[in-house]
Design a protein around this motif. Sequence first.
Motif, PDB file in Angstrom:
ATOM      1  N   UNK A  83       1.139  -1.839  -0.395  1.00  0.00           N
ATOM      2  CA  UNK A  83      -0.273   0.209   0.291  1.00  0.00           C
ATOM      3  C   UNK A  83       0.702   1.139   0.203  1.00  0.00           C
ATOM      4  N   UNK A  84       1.738   1.294   0.863  1.00  0.00           N
ATOM      5  CA  UNK A  84       3.099   2.170   0.998  1.00  0.00           C
ATOM      6  C   UNK A  84       3.838   2.601  -0.221  1.00  0.00           C
ATOM      7  N   UNK A  85       3.387   1.099  -1.392  1.00  0.00           N
ATOM      8  CA  UNK A  85       4.490   1.581  -1.963  1.00  0.00           C
ATOM      9  C   UNK A  85       3.848   2.061  -3.709  1.00  0.00           C
ATOM     10  N   UNK A  86       2.267   1.377  -4.047  1.00  0.00           N
ATOM     11  CA  UNK A  86       1.261   2.525  -4.136  1.00  0.00           C
ATOM     12  C   UNK A  86       1.028   3.658  -4.130  1.00  0.00           C
ATOM     13  N   UNK A  87       0.972   3.957  -3.001  1.00  0.00           N
ATOM     14  CA  UNK A  87       0.993   5.564  -2.644  1.00  0.00           C
ATOM     15  C   UNK A  87       2.365   6.246  -3.174  1.00  0.00           C
ATOM     16  N   UNK A  99       0.658  15.996   2.279  1.00  0.00           N
ATOM     17  CA  UNK A  99       0.472  14.913   2.635  1.00  0.00           C
ATOM     18  C   UNK A  99       1.476  13.941   1.709  1.00  0.00           C
ATOM     19  N   UNK A 100       1.530  14.316   0.972  1.00  0.00           N
ATOM     20  CA  UNK A 100       2.086  13.567  -0.192  1.00  0.00           C
ATOM     21  C   UNK A 100       3.834  13.220   0.806  1.00  0.00           C
ATOM     22  N   UNK A 101       4.552  14.495   0.188  1.00  0.00           N
ATOM     23  CA  UNK A 101       5.372  14.971   0.411  1.00  0.00           C
ATOM     24  C   UNK A 101       6.197  15.018   1.613  1.00  0.00           C
ATOM     25  N   UNK A 102       5.838  14.774   2.994  1.00  0.00           N
ATOM     26  CA  UNK A 102       5.675  14.589   3.962  1.00  0.00           C
ATOM     27  C   UNK A 102       6.136  12.739   4.228  1.00  0.00           C
ATOM     28  N   UNK A 103       5.265  11.908   3.469  1.00  0.00           N
ATOM     29  CA  UNK A 103       5.380  10.702   3.478  1.00  0.00           C
ATOM     30  C   UNK A 103       5.967   9.990   3.247  1.00  0.00           C
ATOM     31  N   UNK A 104       6.484  10.729   1.835  1.00  0.00           N
ATOM     32  CA  UNK A 104       7.455  10.420   0.899  1.00  0.00           C
ATOM     33  C   UNK A 104       9.096  10.701   1.731  1.00  0.00           C
ATOM     34  N   UNK A 105       9.134  11.726   2.254  1.00  0.00           N
ATOM     35  CA  UNK A 105      10.133  11.751   3.436  1.00  0.00           C
ATOM     36  C   UNK A 105      10.501  11.018   4.366  1.00  0.00           C
ATOM     37  N   UNK A 106       9.305  10.798   5.281  1.00  0.00           N
ATOM     38  CA  UNK A 106       9.212   9.840   6.382  1.00  0.00           C
ATOM     39  C   UNK A 106       9.856   8.469   6.040  1.00  0.00           C
ATOM     40  N   UNK A 107       8.855   7.717   4.971  1.00  0.00           N
ATOM     41  CA  UNK A 107       9.176   6.730   4.595  1.00  0.00           C
ATOM     42  C   UNK A 107      10.984   6.326   3.390  1.00  0.00           C
TER      43      UNK A 107
END
Length: 270
Positions: free
Chosen positions: A176-180, A261-269
């Motif tokens: 799911x994370x990879x797809x997002x 939201x997207x770029x914070x997730x990208x940053x964190x993961x």
Amino acid sequence: MSVKPLAFIPEHDVAVPARLLVLAQGDSVRPVWVNGVGGMTFRMAEGTARERYVKYAAAGTPESDFAREAERMEWAGRFSPVPEVLERGADEDGSWLSTRAMAGASAVDPVWVARPEQAARAVGIGLRAMHDALPIGSCPFSWSVEDRMAGFEARVASGESPADWGNGYSRFTVDQAREMLGTPPPIDKLVVCHGDACAPNTLLDVDGNFAGHVDLGDIGVADRWADLAVAAWSTEWNYGPGYERLVYEAYGVQPDAERIAYYRMLWDLT
């Protein structure tokens, strides 16, 4: 659950690596920053014409090669206020990068932590100044989503699981994370991003005006929200809640919830 390593101003004595004592040549040496993943920054010859900062990383740590940062700093310095590279080197114990001191203090210096509204605005103003100054047409570096996804895959390949992810991302599976992460929102505006636009990497002058940027190892072309989302987020870590909007206001944009939201997730993961 693991957490993202913290960076901080050391409150106690930090052992100075032997190599740095040699590089100091008798000048004063004071630790000013520890990043939690093996990197330290020292201030040498404070208050003199020889004043400089030296970043040091022990061999084998994530920051043990400063060639990448030196190259980017030398390029960016043609257009925007960043430290001048003086020297870099390595031996069997670690590596180092020496830069000339710039006038100003970090936006997380105690003076500015006590004045968070002014500091947060300066972070936004400084980020806009950098984005406006660095030319994307001649930038040889990229910080695209595709480039950064390698970091996510490396974490997964290392055996890390969603249980290790913070900030609520543990509710997703790896797929799911990879797809997002693999379906970013449309580009708003391409700029040359700082790559680590957190408040500590913005310098302010004595009046609280933007003076420059440091820690430039990830400079590259990307959507401006890759920087903006994290710069504003960092005000919560460093000043407490309620200051994010000041970064966006000072930069001159309205908050974009989807891109944030997207770029914070990208940053964190990644």
